[in-house]
Design a protein around this motif. Sequence first.
Motif, short mmCIF file in Angstrom:
data_model
loop_
_atom_site.label_atom_id
_atom_site.label_comp_id
_atom_site.label_asym_id
_atom_site.label_seq_id
_atom_site.Cartn_x
_atom_site.Cartn_y
_atom_site.Cartn_z
N ARG A 109 -73.14 10.60 22.33
CA ARG A 109 -72.11 10.91 23.31
C ARG A 109 -72.70 11.46 24.62
O ARG A 109 -72.19 11.19 25.70
N PHE A 110 -73.78 12.25 24.54
CA PHE A 110 -74.24 12.98 25.72
C PHE A 110 -75.55 12.41 26.30
O PHE A 110 -76.19 13.06 27.11
N HIS A 111 -75.94 11.20 25.92
CA HIS A 111 -77.25 10.70 26.32
C HIS A 111 -77.37 10.52 27.83
O HIS A 111 -78.47 10.62 28.38
N SER A 112 -76.25 10.27 28.53
CA SER A 112 -76.31 10.08 29.98
C SER A 112 -75.80 11.30 30.75
O SER A 112 -75.66 11.25 31.98
N ASN A 113 -75.52 12.39 30.05
CA ASN A 113 -75.00 13.59 30.70
C ASN A 113 -76.17 14.35 31.33
O ASN A 113 -77.11 14.75 30.63
N THR A 114 -76.12 14.54 32.65
CA THR A 114 -77.24 15.17 33.36
C THR A 114 -77.47 16.61 32.91
O THR A 114 -78.56 17.15 33.12
N HIS A 115 -76.47 17.23 32.30
CA HIS A 115 -76.62 18.59 31.79
C HIS A 115 -77.73 18.67 30.74
O HIS A 115 -78.39 19.70 30.58
N PHE A 116 -77.93 17.54 29.99
CA PHE A 116 -78.90 17.53 28.89
C PHE A 116 -80.05 16.56 29.15
O PHE A 116 -80.73 16.14 28.22
#
Length: 491
Positions: free
Chosen positions: A156-163
């Motif tokens: 889910r978060f692979h493209s989230n810049t936060h991570f």
Amino acid sequence: MDSKKLKILFISSEVEGFSKTGGLADVAKALPLELRNMGHEVVIITPFYRTIEHRESAQQIHQLHLKTDNARPDIPFAVQELSLDGIKVLAIDNAHYFDRSGLYGEENNAYADNGERFAFFGIAALLTSIAEDFSPDIVHCNDWHTGLVPYLLKARFHSNTHFTDTKTVLTSHNSAYQGIFEKSQLNLIPEVSSCMDDRVLESYSYINFLKVGVIYADKINTVSPNYASELLTTLGSHGMSDHFIERIHDFEGILNGCDYNDWSPETDKLIPYHFDSNDLSGKEKCKKALQQEVGLQVNDTPIFGMVCRLTDQKGFALIIPILERFLRHNVQLVIVGSGDPAITGHLTALAAHYSDNFKFINGYSNELSHLIEAGSDFFLMPSIFEPCGLNQLYSLAYGTLPIVRAVGGLKDTVIDYDQDPDNANGFMFYEPSANELLNILRRALLLYIEHPEEMLRLKTQAMRSHFYWSDSAKHYERLYHSALHIRPQWE
């Protein structure tokens, strides 16, 4: 790079001082505090249970929603802020999942929806990190309850810049507990419930949370070097050896420390008399106080203490068959714990029959646990398996000689008297046999009766065995930096 101060998101289903069922909570308090003392920025995330301590001082700081899909409504949750000696503790507040009498179950029965509860907790923790604008270098996951987090960061978060630069470490505190649930409990996370990868959903029908964590975390560890070795074997891995072997280059054992702020006979506020390795007179007074507290005759009879969950893991299949024979000796025995009703029934019946020298307290008392550690001569820990063990570390600190089986962290921390008398700090046996346990109990009893000067030397030596969290934290720091250096194998 190695001197970089890290931002660490520490996710745990329990934290000492707020919620606790076992040793995981102790680690989830002591390790973050030590990492903070080393200069790292740590934020802890844990559930906001009904029974959480200091609940009245919590401050709600976020109102968030977990988006699911069109088939079911979004799930609202609040984030409550607490503090652990200056470390921010963020508690996930959802009444449906966490407003219950127990953490994981009631009356020795697990909640039927634990898979859904902790799937929600894992993804809610990541959403909370985003809401807090806390972009971690490391997300440190603990046990199966957080096993989905490494996968979710890559799904889910692979493209989230936060991570973008975030790496994951998974600590398995006890690999016997794996979190195996039917696929239906994952419907709130479509990425998981519809996943066709057999590494996530086995046979497209059920999930093993711990296995998913082991496969997808950047680094993995367990809580002692010897238990790490056992997890690579068919016999000692609880069915997980293939998965640990596949990740062998990213897997290690890091021995837990002992929190001497809470467990030191020199400063312990829960015991009536203090003592140290130079003067054990206070220990003798604690022994009398323990005898009085539990209703045993106050004398010099050796006391064997035990505090644990009443489970097969803790060796009761070895204890119960020989207990009557052991109690015919001039000994006193105190066991405190709760758990398996069958074990409880056996101990209750034996305590009634041998009421003069055996006391069984069904339940848990922190105060009594400290008094048993301080007042006993020996501490009984004949575990079938033991990832690290904390009670043997507490026992050593109080000069209470541990009697253990040579497994997991017990083998890493206890030196057997027969094998190395000059450096010994306890007693150890190998075979999971009731007779072997009886033999070592008698061996310890004989030393107590015939060689009091040697007993005093051993107690003093045990108290000088130290296992500092500061040492363990340095190993974790190296593990974090190692995770940040690598390129994940699935990219």
